[in-house]
Design a protein around this motif. Structure first.
Motif, short mmCIF file in Angstrom:
data_model
loop_
_atom_site.label_atom_id
_atom_site.label_comp_id
_atom_site.label_asym_id
_atom_site.label_seq_id
_atom_site.Cartn_x
_atom_site.Cartn_y
_atom_site.Cartn_z
N GLY A 1 4.02 1.03 2.37
CA GLY A 1 3.56 0.18 3.45
C GLY A 1 3.42 -1.27 2.98
N PHE A 2 4.42 -2.09 3.27
CA PHE A 2 4.38 -3.50 2.88
C PHE A 2 3.70 -4.33 3.96
CE2 PHE A 2 7.73 -2.10 0.03
CZ PHE A 2 7.50 -2.88 -1.11
N PHE A 3 3.02 -5.39 3.54
CA PHE A 3 2.43 -6.31 4.51
C PHE A 3 2.69 -7.75 4.09
CE2 PHE A 3 -0.79 -4.95 1.50
CZ PHE A 3 -1.58 -6.06 1.22
N ALA A 4 2.58 -8.65 5.08
CA ALA A 4 2.89 -10.07 4.92
C ALA A 4 4.38 -10.30 4.65
CB ALA A 4 2.05 -10.72 3.82
N VAL A 5 5.22 -9.40 5.15
CA VAL A 5 6.68 -9.54 4.97
C VAL A 5 7.40 -9.53 6.32
CG1 VAL A 5 6.72 -8.56 2.66
CG2 VAL A 5 6.93 -7.05 4.64
N GLY A 6 6.69 -9.64 7.40
CA GLY A 6 7.28 -9.62 8.73
C GLY A 6 6.21 -9.76 9.77
N ASP A 7 6.51 -9.38 11.01
CA ASP A 7 5.55 -9.57 12.09
C ASP A 7 4.60 -8.39 12.27
OD1 ASP A 7 7.21 -7.67 13.21
OD2 ASP A 7 7.60 -8.78 15.06
N ARG A 8 4.74 -7.37 11.38
CA ARG A 8 3.88 -6.19 11.43
C ARG A 8 4.01 -5.46 10.09
NH1 ARG A 8 7.43 -3.68 16.15
NH2 ARG A 8 7.88 -5.91 16.31
N PRO A 9 3.12 -4.51 9.79
CA PRO A 9 3.31 -3.74 8.55
C PRO A 9 4.61 -2.96 8.59
CG PRO A 9 1.59 -2.75 9.92
CD PRO A 9 1.92 -4.09 10.52
N ALA B 1 8.68 1.09 4.61
CA ALA B 1 10.02 0.82 4.08
C ALA B 1 10.81 2.11 3.88
CB ALA B 1 9.90 0.08 2.75
N THR B 2 11.98 2.17 4.48
CA THR B 2 12.85 3.33 4.32
C THR B 2 13.52 3.34 2.95
OG1 THR B 2 14.73 2.21 5.34
CG2 THR B 2 13.28 3.46 6.79
N ALA B 3 13.43 2.24 2.21
CA ALA B 3 13.97 2.21 0.85
C ALA B 3 13.34 3.28 -0.03
CB ALA B 3 13.74 0.83 0.23
N ALA B 4 12.14 3.72 0.33
CA ALA B 4 11.47 4.77 -0.44
C ALA B 4 12.26 6.07 -0.42
CB ALA B 4 10.06 5.00 0.11
N ASP B 5 13.03 6.28 0.64
CA ASP B 5 13.79 7.54 0.77
C ASP B 5 14.76 7.75 -0.38
OD1 ASP B 5 12.41 7.81 3.12
OD2 ASP B 5 14.09 7.28 4.42
N THR C 1 17.27 -3.41 -3.66
CA THR C 1 18.26 -4.10 -2.82
C THR C 1 18.13 -3.65 -1.37
OG1 THR C 1 19.80 -4.30 -4.67
CG2 THR C 1 20.72 -4.47 -2.45
N ALA C 2 17.96 -2.34 -1.17
CA ALA C 2 17.78 -1.82 0.19
C ALA C 2 16.51 -2.38 0.82
CB ALA C 2 17.73 -0.30 0.16
N LEU C 3 15.47 -2.52 0.02
CA LEU C 3 14.21 -3.07 0.52
C LEU C 3 14.40 -4.51 1.00
CD1 LEU C 3 11.11 -3.02 0.90
CD2 LEU C 3 10.92 -3.74 -1.49
N ALA C 4 15.10 -5.31 0.21
CA ALA C 4 15.32 -6.71 0.58
C ALA C 4 16.01 -6.81 1.93
CB ALA C 4 16.14 -7.41 -0.50
N ASP C 5 16.92 -5.87 2.22
CA ASP C 5 17.63 -5.88 3.50
C ASP C 5 16.70 -5.52 4.66
OD1 ASP C 5 19.98 -6.56 2.23
OD2 ASP C 5 20.69 -4.49 2.08
N GLU C 6 15.65 -4.75 4.38
CA GLU C 6 14.72 -4.34 5.44
C GLU C 6 13.74 -5.43 5.82
OE1 GLU C 6 12.91 -0.31 5.55
OE2 GLU C 6 13.59 -0.22 3.46
N LEU C 7 13.41 -6.29 4.87
CA LEU C 7 12.35 -7.26 5.08
C LEU C 7 12.79 -8.38 6.01
CD1 LEU C 7 10.97 -7.62 1.42
CD2 LEU C 7 10.31 -5.98 3.20
N ASP C 8 11.85 -8.92 6.75
CA ASP C 8 12.11 -10.06 7.63
C ASP C 8 10.98 -11.08 7.46
OD1 ASP C 8 13.26 -11.70 9.54
OD2 ASP C 8 12.29 -10.67 11.21
N PRO C 9 10.82 -11.59 6.24
CA PRO C 9 9.69 -12.49 5.99
C PRO C 9 9.89 -13.87 6.60
CG PRO C 9 11.05 -12.30 4.03
CD PRO C 9 11.63 -11.35 5.05
N ALA D 1 0.87 -1.18 0.00
CA ALA D 1 0.00 0.00 0.00
C ALA D 1 0.91 1.22 0.00
CB ALA D 1 -0.90 0.01 1.23
N ALA D 2 0.76 2.10 -0.99
CA ALA D 2 1.69 3.22 -1.13
C ALA D 2 0.94 4.53 -1.33
CB ALA D 2 2.65 2.99 -2.30
#
Length: 293
Positions: free
Chosen positions: A215-223, A226-230, A247-255, A199-200
């Motif tokens: 706003g990503f969902f289903a990629v961790g324990d909460r929405p 993503a700071t990758a947007a910066d 690449t920065a986004l992949a580092d943020e995710l904890d799926p 959701a963006a």
């Protein structure tokens, strides 16, 4: 299966609901639409001593524009979000997201407050309020608290709500000039839980993002906001820059791995959604190259 025995109380007002919650503490559960609570109780995942039904509290239902925010009552149903002219004008991201929530029977009963308080990390509306920089309004014995959506969700089914507090409303900043929105999710079937979703909200001027919230969902324990947007704000977005953001986004995710997808698959799909979102919001289809359809 059927729920374990429990007491039932139908609240006559917000004050009465708070009195009941104060009396029973964490042994009480609030019933609004019931579309998450009742299945959990029937599966014996939850066994409250008492269910406090707030479904009849008309004061917690509806929409109001107050200055630069759209106020949505906690008991406003998903179907009302879909049909509301106020939502369509001021917060169309919510309308787009709700169309993906389960099926009509669920949307006719489920409420925005219930969805947020339930805090399912695969749910659409928590990610939306994070992307929209919304404020969650809760009320308790000490009065009213205003909680930024980014601080409201604490983990899987866990929020900043105390057992004696009630979520009463959501405040969403109204869409300003240049605001644009994107919503998409991957699911096995329409209405199933999302495998990955996005959701963006963005503000675009002169072909650039002057504001961008993912706003990503289903990629961790909460929405996840993503700071990758910066990396993409106030920049000329190129394929190279977009790849760096992915690449920065992949580092943020904890799926997590489950029966639907592996962490690697979720990271890949999140990157696909990022590219697709940027291409759509900037009206530059060439940036979507490589995205899986």
């Amino acid at each position: 299966m059927k729920a374990a025995a429990f007491a039932y109380a139908r609240a006559t007002s917000v004050v009465n609901a708070l009195e009941l919650l104060a009396a029973h503490g964490d042994k009480a559960k609030v019933l609004s639409g019931g579309q998450s609570l009742m299945p959990a109780m029937n599966l014996r995942l939850l066994s409250p001593d008492i269910v406090v039904d707030i479904g009849g509290l008309a004061e917690l239902r509806g929409f109001a524009v107050k200055g630069d925010v759209l106020v949505i009552g906690a008991l406003t149903r998903h179907v009302d979000l879909l049909g509301s002219p106020e939502v369509a004008l001021h917060a169309p991201l919510l309308r787009d997201a709700v169309a993906h929530v389960a099926h009509p029977a669920i949307r006719n009963r489920g409420t925005i407050g219930g969805s947020l308080a339930h805090a399912d990390p695969a749910s659409e509306l928590p990610a939306c309020v994070v992307a929209l920089d919304a404020t969650i309004i809760v009320r308790g014995p000490a009065g009213e608290r205003r909680i930024a959506a980014t601080r409201f969700f604490k983990g899987i089914y866990e929020t900043a709500l105390s057992p004696d507090e009630l979520l009463v409303a959501v405040e969403v900043p109204v869409a300003g000039q240049g605001s644009t929105f994107f919503f998409q999710e991957y699911a096995r079937r329409h209405g199933d839980y999302a495998i990955v979703g996005l959701a963006a909200r963005a503000v675009v001027a002169g072909g650039r993002f002057t504001d961008f919230r993912l706003g990503f969902f289903a990629v961790g324990d909460r929405p996840l906001l993503a700071t990758a947007a910066d990396k993409l704000i106030n920049a000329s977005v190129t394929a190279v820059l977009l790849a760096e953001a992915a690449t920065a986004l992949a580092d943020e995710l904890d799926p997590q791995e489950d029966q639907q997808a592996s962490p690697a698959m979720r990271r890949h799909l999140a990157a696909v959604l990022l590219r697709r979102c940027v291409a759509a919001l900037l009206a530059r289809p060439e940036l979507e190259a490589g995205a899986t359809r």
